[in-house]
Design a protein around this motif. Structure first.
Motif, PDB file in Angstrom:
ATOM      1  N   GLY A 148     -11.108  -0.535   7.970  1.00 37.05           N
ATOM      2  CA  GLY A 148      -9.886  -0.592   7.185  1.00 37.05           C
ATOM      3  C   GLY A 148      -9.958  -1.472   5.951  1.00 37.05           C
ATOM      4  O   GLY A 148     -10.975  -2.109   5.668  1.00 37.05           O
ATOM      5  N   GLU A 149      -8.850  -1.486   5.222  1.00 34.84           N
ATOM      6  CA  GLU A 149      -8.780  -2.272   3.994  1.00 34.84           C
ATOM      7  C   GLU A 149      -8.725  -3.758   4.291  1.00 34.84           C
ATOM      8  O   GLU A 149      -8.224  -4.190   5.322  1.00 34.84           O
ATOM      9  CB  GLU A 149      -7.553  -1.865   3.175  1.00 34.84           C
ATOM     10  N   CYS A 150      -9.257  -4.531   3.357  1.00 28.34           N
ATOM     11  CA  CYS A 150      -9.302  -5.988   3.506  1.00 28.34           C
ATOM     12  C   CYS A 150      -7.895  -6.575   3.525  1.00 28.34           C
ATOM     13  O   CYS A 150      -7.495  -7.241   4.469  1.00 28.34           O
ATOM     14  CB  CYS A 150     -10.126  -6.586   2.374  1.00 28.34           C
ATOM     15  N   GLY A 151      -7.128  -6.334   2.474  1.00 29.00           N
ATOM     16  CA  GLY A 151      -5.748  -6.816   2.429  1.00 29.00           C
ATOM     17  C   GLY A 151      -5.602  -8.294   2.149  1.00 29.00           C
ATOM     18  O   GLY A 151      -4.477  -8.829   2.166  1.00 29.00           O
ATOM     19  N   ALA A 152      -6.700  -8.991   1.860  1.00 26.99           N
ATOM     20  CA  ALA A 152      -6.612 -10.430   1.602  1.00 26.99           C
ATOM     21  C   ALA A 152      -5.939 -10.681   0.251  1.00 26.99           C
ATOM     22  O   ALA A 152      -6.083  -9.906  -0.697  1.00 26.99           O
ATOM     23  CB  ALA A 152      -8.002 -11.053   1.616  1.00 26.99           C
ATOM     24  N   LEU A 153      -5.191 -11.780   0.167  1.00 24.30           N
ATOM     25  CA  LEU A 153      -4.499 -12.130  -1.072  1.00 24.30           C
ATOM     26  C   LEU A 153      -5.436 -12.919  -1.984  1.00 24.30           C
ATOM     27  O   LEU A 153      -6.066 -13.886  -1.559  1.00 24.30           O
ATOM     28  CB  LEU A 153      -3.246 -12.956  -0.758  1.00 24.30           C
ATOM     29  N   ASN A 154      -5.516 -12.489  -3.251  1.00 27.37           N
ATOM     30  CA  ASN A 154      -6.375 -13.151  -4.229  1.00 27.37           C
ATOM     31  C   ASN A 154      -5.541 -13.565  -5.442  1.00 27.37           C
ATOM     32  O   ASN A 154      -4.587 -12.878  -5.828  1.00 27.37           O
ATOM     33  CB  ASN A 154      -7.504 -12.212  -4.686  1.00 27.37           C
ATOM     34  N   THR A 162      -2.793 -10.771  -6.080  1.00 25.35           N
ATOM     35  CA  THR A 162      -3.077  -9.364  -5.786  1.00 25.35           C
ATOM     36  C   THR A 162      -3.641  -9.233  -4.374  1.00 25.35           C
ATOM     37  O   THR A 162      -4.171 -10.192  -3.814  1.00 25.35           O
ATOM     38  CB  THR A 162      -4.090  -8.783  -6.789  1.00 25.35           C
ATOM     39  N   ARG A 163      -3.535  -8.043  -3.854  1.00 24.86           N
ATOM     40  CA  ARG A 163      -4.050  -7.767  -2.515  1.00 24.86           C
ATOM     41  C   ARG A 163      -5.361  -6.987  -2.640  1.00 24.86           C
ATOM     42  O   ARG A 163      -5.415  -5.951  -3.300  1.00 24.86           O
ATOM     43  CB  ARG A 163      -3.026  -6.977  -1.708  1.00 24.86           C
ATOM     44  N   CYS A 164      -6.411  -7.487  -1.999  1.00 23.13           N
ATOM     45  CA  CYS A 164      -7.724  -6.842  -2.081  1.00 23.13           C
ATOM     46  C   CYS A 164      -7.700  -5.498  -1.364  1.00 23.13           C
ATOM     47  O   CYS A 164      -7.260  -5.406  -0.218  1.00 23.13           O
ATOM     48  CB  CYS A 164      -8.795  -7.745  -1.465  1.00 23.13           C
ATOM     49  N   ASP A 165      -8.150  -4.451  -2.056  1.00 21.71           N
ATOM     50  CA  ASP A 165      -8.169  -3.119  -1.446  1.00 21.71           C
ATOM     51  C   ASP A 165      -9.577  -2.698  -1.037  1.00 21.71           C
ATOM     52  O   ASP A 165      -9.862  -1.515  -0.833  1.00 21.71           O
ATOM     53  CB  ASP A 165      -7.579  -2.087  -2.405  1.00 21.71           C
ATOM     54  N   GLY A 166     -10.487  -3.677  -0.911  1.00 17.86           N
ATOM     55  CA  GLY A 166     -11.844  -3.383  -0.454  1.00 17.86           C
ATOM     56  C   GLY A 166     -11.883  -3.005   1.016  1.00 17.86           C
ATOM     57  O   GLY A 166     -10.919  -3.237   1.754  1.00 17.86           O
TER      58      GLY A 166
END
Length: 268
Positions: A148-154, A162-166
């Motif tokens: 799934g997507e990372c979703g971490a806040l950067n 922004t939210r990481c979509d990796g």
């Protein structure tokens, strides 16, 4: 009738559905490739020198005997199963199998006949497990699985969050994984639990769901899950695509977690 492996409906007199029958044949077809992979690993094994009586180094034994042990068990059981099937199904035509390949070849030739026997599921599951044990000890890169997507806040240079979509990936035996974009580390156990908990829209046979939960590290037994069905804790649903009844992984996980929580309160 019902397939003894995945519980899908089968034709009368058949104990494996079409998909499981194809997988059983594929396991037998892969015997030669599995043996080549194992032999390649054994030939690449490092050896630990031993000191001889005169102080000189002598050829040593492989540092890792895991593959040798697993390969030996794989070859031994294949031959034993071939002889067992031959004695049971062709008592008047006993054969001698001199190689593992010939044993697999015989079982492959008997696959159509074995599909009508209630012991075929045990043979298939045992051979599949032995094959996986051999391959897991092979000198090859571990398979990476997307989680799934990372979703971490950067926080970018402009001060915007922004939210990481990796995509988070991890090796099949690892407990942690990393995002391909921001390289942040994630706990794979939490990731897997999250994916199961959100899988309300998926429907699969109970045996398949239980096996997936076991592979993810959850202590669940198929007999226990069947009891939950009989007691009304789990309710089968129909998959509109396949028209087959099954269970949601999210529902089974929820009942498992609830049961574990109740048991811990009683013990306390």
């Amino acid at each position: 009738m019902t397939c003894l492996v995945c519980e899908y409906t089968t034709a009368a007199g058949l104990y494996l559905c079409n998909q499981c029958d194809a997988r059983f044949r594929a396991v037998l077809d892969r015997v030669s490739a599995t043996l080549r992979t194992a032999q390649a690993t054994l030939s690449n094994m490092s050896v630990q020198p031993r000191v001889g009586s005169a102080g000189t180094s002598a050829p040593g034994a492989p540092l890792n005997l895991d593959m040798a042990e697993r390969l030996g068990e794989y070859e031994r059981r294949l031959t034993e199963l071939a002889h067992w099937v031959n004695g049971r199904e062709e008592p008047n035509r006993l054969r001698i199998f001199t190689t593992t390949f010939h044993s697999a070849e015989y079982l492959r030739a008997m696959a159509t006949h074995l599909r009508k026997r209630d012991y075929v599921a045990d043979i298939y599951l045992e051979l599949r497990g032995l094959e996986r044990r051999v391959l897991s000890a092979a000198d090859r890169p571990l398979v990476k699985r997307p989680l799934g997507e990372c979703g971490a806040l950067n926080l970018n240079t402009e001060g915007t969050v922004t939210r990481c979509d990796g995509i988070v990936e991890g090796h099949e035996t690892a407990t942690t994984g990393r995002c391909k974009e921001c390289h942040r580390e994630h706990d794979l156990t939490d990731r897997i639990t999250e994916r199961f908990a959100e899988a309300w829209h998926h429907v699969a046979p109970l045996a398949v769901v239980v096996r997936a939960l076991k592979d993810a590290g959850y202590p669940i037994k198929y007999a226990t899950a069947r009891q939950w069905v009989h007691r009304g804790k789990l309710h089968p649903r129909c998959d509109l695509k396949t028209r087959q009844e099954g269970h949601s992984p999210a529902e089974v996980l929820k009942v498992l977690q609830t049961s574990a929580s109740t048991a811990s309160k009683i013990c306390a």
